[in-house]
Design an enzyme around this catalytic site. Structure first.
Site, PDB file in Angstrom:
ATOM      1  CB  ALA A  69      -0.888  -0.019   1.232  1.00 58.22           C
ATOM      2  N   GLY A 113       0.535  -4.925   1.002  1.00 60.96           N
ATOM      3  CA  GLY A 113      -0.689  -4.957   0.208  1.00 60.96           C
ATOM      4  C   GLY A 113      -0.485  -5.600  -1.157  1.00 60.96           C
ATOM      5  CD  GLU A 136       1.685  -5.548   5.639  1.00 60.99           C
ATOM      6  OE1 GLU A 136       2.482  -6.463   5.952  1.00 60.99           O
ATOM      7  OE2 GLU A 136       0.860  -5.658   4.719  1.00 60.99           O
TER       8      GLU A 136
HETATM    9  C1  HXC Z   1       5.136   4.316  -1.316  1.00 64.48           C
HETATM   10  C2  HXC Z   1       7.031   3.300  -2.126  1.00 64.48           C
HETATM   11  C3  HXC Z   1       6.628   2.072  -1.579  1.00 64.48           C
HETATM   12  C4  HXC Z   1       5.394   2.026  -0.859  1.00 64.48           C
HETATM   13  C5  HXC Z   1       8.519   1.801  -2.576  1.00 64.48           C
HETATM   14  N1  HXC Z   1       8.206   3.094  -2.730  1.00 64.48           N
HETATM   15  N2  HXC Z   1       7.576   1.143  -1.870  1.00 64.48           N
HETATM   16  N3  HXC Z   1       6.292   4.425  -1.983  1.00 64.48           N
HETATM   17  N4  HXC Z   1       4.691   3.161  -0.766  1.00 64.48           N
HETATM   18  N5  HXC Z   1       4.899   0.872  -0.332  1.00 64.48           N
HETATM   19  C6  HXC Z   1       8.972   4.128  -3.423  1.00 64.48           C
HETATM   20  C7  HXC Z   1      10.219   4.501  -2.652  1.00 64.48           C
HETATM   21  O1  HXC Z   1       9.903   5.437  -1.648  1.00 64.48           O
HETATM   22  C8  HXC Z   1      11.063   5.119  -3.745  1.00 64.48           C
HETATM   23  O2  HXC Z   1      10.606   6.421  -4.005  1.00 64.48           O
HETATM   24  C9  HXC Z   1      10.713   4.251  -4.955  1.00 64.48           C
HETATM   25  O3  HXC Z   1       9.469   3.635  -4.652  1.00 64.48           O
HETATM   26  C10 HXC Z   1      11.744   3.163  -5.201  1.00 64.48           C
HETATM   27  O4  HXC Z   1      11.901   2.451  -3.995  1.00 64.48           O
HETATM   28  P1  HXC Z   1      13.321   2.193  -3.310  1.00 64.48           P
HETATM   29  O5  HXC Z   1      13.078   1.934  -1.868  1.00 64.48           O
HETATM   30  O6  HXC Z   1      14.290   3.277  -3.650  1.00 64.48           O
HETATM   31  O7  HXC Z   1      13.779   0.848  -4.049  1.00 64.48           O
HETATM   32  P2  HXC Z   1      14.718  -0.298  -3.503  1.00 64.48           P
HETATM   33  O8  HXC Z   1      15.902   0.274  -2.760  1.00 64.48           O
HETATM   34  O9  HXC Z   1      14.981  -1.183  -4.672  1.00 64.48           O
HETATM   35  O10 HXC Z   1      13.850  -1.073  -2.422  1.00 64.48           O
HETATM   36  C11 HXC Z   1      12.662  -1.775  -2.829  1.00 64.48           C
HETATM   37  C12 HXC Z   1      11.807  -2.142  -1.580  1.00 64.48           C
HETATM   38  C13 HXC Z   1      11.551  -0.875  -0.763  1.00 64.48           C
HETATM   39  C14 HXC Z   1      12.565  -3.186  -0.756  1.00 64.48           C
HETATM   40  C15 HXC Z   1      10.521  -2.784  -2.117  1.00 64.48           C
HETATM   41  O11 HXC Z   1      11.046   0.144  -1.626  1.00 64.48           O
HETATM   42  C16 HXC Z   1      10.552  -1.088   0.344  1.00 64.48           C
HETATM   43  O12 HXC Z   1      10.907  -1.641   1.392  1.00 64.48           O
HETATM   44  N6  HXC Z   1       9.335  -0.602   0.174  1.00 64.48           N
HETATM   45  C17 HXC Z   1       8.300  -0.635   1.173  1.00 64.48           C
HETATM   46  C18 HXC Z   1       7.776  -2.032   1.338  1.00 64.48           C
HETATM   47  C19 HXC Z   1       6.692  -2.094   2.398  1.00 64.48           C
HETATM   48  O13 HXC Z   1       6.942  -1.772   3.567  1.00 64.48           O
HETATM   49  N7  HXC Z   1       5.494  -2.494   2.009  1.00 64.48           N
HETATM   50  C20 HXC Z   1       4.372  -2.567   2.904  1.00 64.48           C
HETATM   51  C21 HXC Z   1       3.666  -1.272   2.949  1.00 64.48           C
HETATM   52  S1  HXC Z   1       2.382  -1.277   4.152  1.00 64.48           S
HETATM   53  P3  HXC Z   1      11.637   7.636  -4.272  1.00 64.48           P
HETATM   54  O14 HXC Z   1      10.740   8.834  -4.410  1.00 64.48           O
HETATM   55  O15 HXC Z   1      12.552   7.675  -3.122  1.00 64.48           O
HETATM   56  O16 HXC Z   1      12.299   7.241  -5.553  1.00 64.48           O
HETATM   57  C22 HXC Z   1       1.120  -2.070   3.408  1.00 64.48           C
HETATM   58  C23 HXC Z   1      -0.147  -2.114   4.199  1.00 64.48           C
HETATM   59  C24 HXC Z   1      -1.020  -3.197   3.723  1.00 64.48           C
HETATM   60  O17 HXC Z   1       1.210  -2.559   2.331  1.00 64.48           O
HETATM   61  C25 HXC Z   1      -2.295  -3.187   4.480  1.00 64.48           C
HETATM   62  C26 HXC Z   1      -3.381  -2.499   3.775  1.00 64.48           C
HETATM   63  C27 HXC Z   1      -3.456  -2.773   2.343  1.00 64.48           C
END
Ligand code: HXC
Length: 262
Positions: A69, A113, A136
């Protein structure tokens, strides 16, 4: 329909084709926000209502199916926005009402998500690059789109607890061993293999495909006895279709069936 966060196209040959939906927020690794989920729901409903479509595929990019998400959007939310605004329930679960098969074709990250959306598909075909996780807990929240329920049903309690409590990500090979995905293929073959599976479904009888999907889904709800009774009645009712007559006659006469979708 025109969309900003997804791409839609029709693939395949024959009378019934495949509706292919590609999540398309590449700069955010397909992070799922309300606008994207609204568009995904609209596209799914349109394909479900289209008699020329037999099967739907949801995919992402090479790097990410969806990285979760959208944290930028969620960071601003308070309880009124989530509970009061009916976050998730409002627009994430349209996929649950889709009656045609939905296949998830997953490469790269399917996190939070994104993993939950993949698990809402009827089955997942994964590229060898796929990574699944529910991270999460690192954000001070928990999975909120069915992850705590669908993940243990798919991979068992031990692995689900490990993933949900420690945020450990599993690769495609582990996901296949655990039963989360139906097959793993090299990334270069992901779409060919997935679209071939969809084409196989397109060529079958729609009523039996829908009843098969509904019956398997019943195994996750209610008791075994109820599920078996549901399956039995679906099975019985298929003998009222022209396609059952056609399918069996074709087998006995050693020819390819020509299903009429009724
Ligand atoms: C918003 C996101 C994002 C996310 C990545 N980005 N995931 N933006 N929401 N979930 C953005 C980053 O901020 C970054 O933006 C760009 O995408 C590229 O990501 P990087 O982190 O630079 O890439 P990388 O180093 O290759 O790492 C990839 C990754 C990491 C390991 C997937 O991005 C990550 O850990 N993302 C979050 C994963 C996460 O926690 N997901 C769960 C979310 S909570 P910029 O502007 O800096 O380029 C959830 C709740 C579910 O999903 C419940 C309700 C549905």
């Amino acid at each position: 329909m025109s969309f900003e966060n997804i791409l839609i196209e029709t693939r395949g040959e024959g009378e019934r084709k495949t509706g292919l939906i590609t999540l398309n927020r590449p700069k955010q690794l397909n992070a799922l926000n309300d606008a994207l989920m609204d568009e995904l729901g609209a596209a799914l409903k349109a394909y479900d209502a289209d008699a020329g479509i037999g099967c739907i595929v949801i995919t992402g990019s090479e790097k990410a199916f969806a990285a979760g998400a959208d944290i930028t959007a969620m960071a601003k939310f308070d309880f009124n926005d989530t509970y009061g605004g009916d976050f998730i329930t409002r627009n994430w679960e349209t996929i649950r009402s889709i009656r045609k098969p939905v296949i998830g074709a997953v490469a790269g990250f399917a996190l939070g998500g994104g993993c939950e959306l993949a698990m809402m598909c009827d089955f997942i075909i994964a590229a060898d690059t796929a990574k699944f996780g529910q991270p999460e807990i690192k954000l001070g929240i928990i999975p909120g789109a069915g992850g705590t329920q669908r993940l243990p049903r798919a991979v068992g309690k031990a692995k689900a607890m490990d993933m949900v409590l420690t945020s450990r990500t599993i690769d495609a090979a582990e996901a296949e061993r655990a039963g989360l995905v139906s097959r793993v293929v090299p990334f270069a073959e992901l779409m060919t293999v997935t679209l071939a599976a969809a084409q196989t479904i397109n060529e079958l009888s729609g009523p039996s495909v829908m009843m098969a999907k509904e019956s398997v889904n019943r195994s996750f709800e209610g008791t075994l006895a109820d599920g078996i009774m549901f399956e039995r009645r679906m099975f019985h009712s298929l003998f009222a279709t022209a396609d059952q007559k056609e399918g069996m006659d074709a087998f006995l006469n050693k020819r390819k069936p020509a299903f009429k979708q009724r």
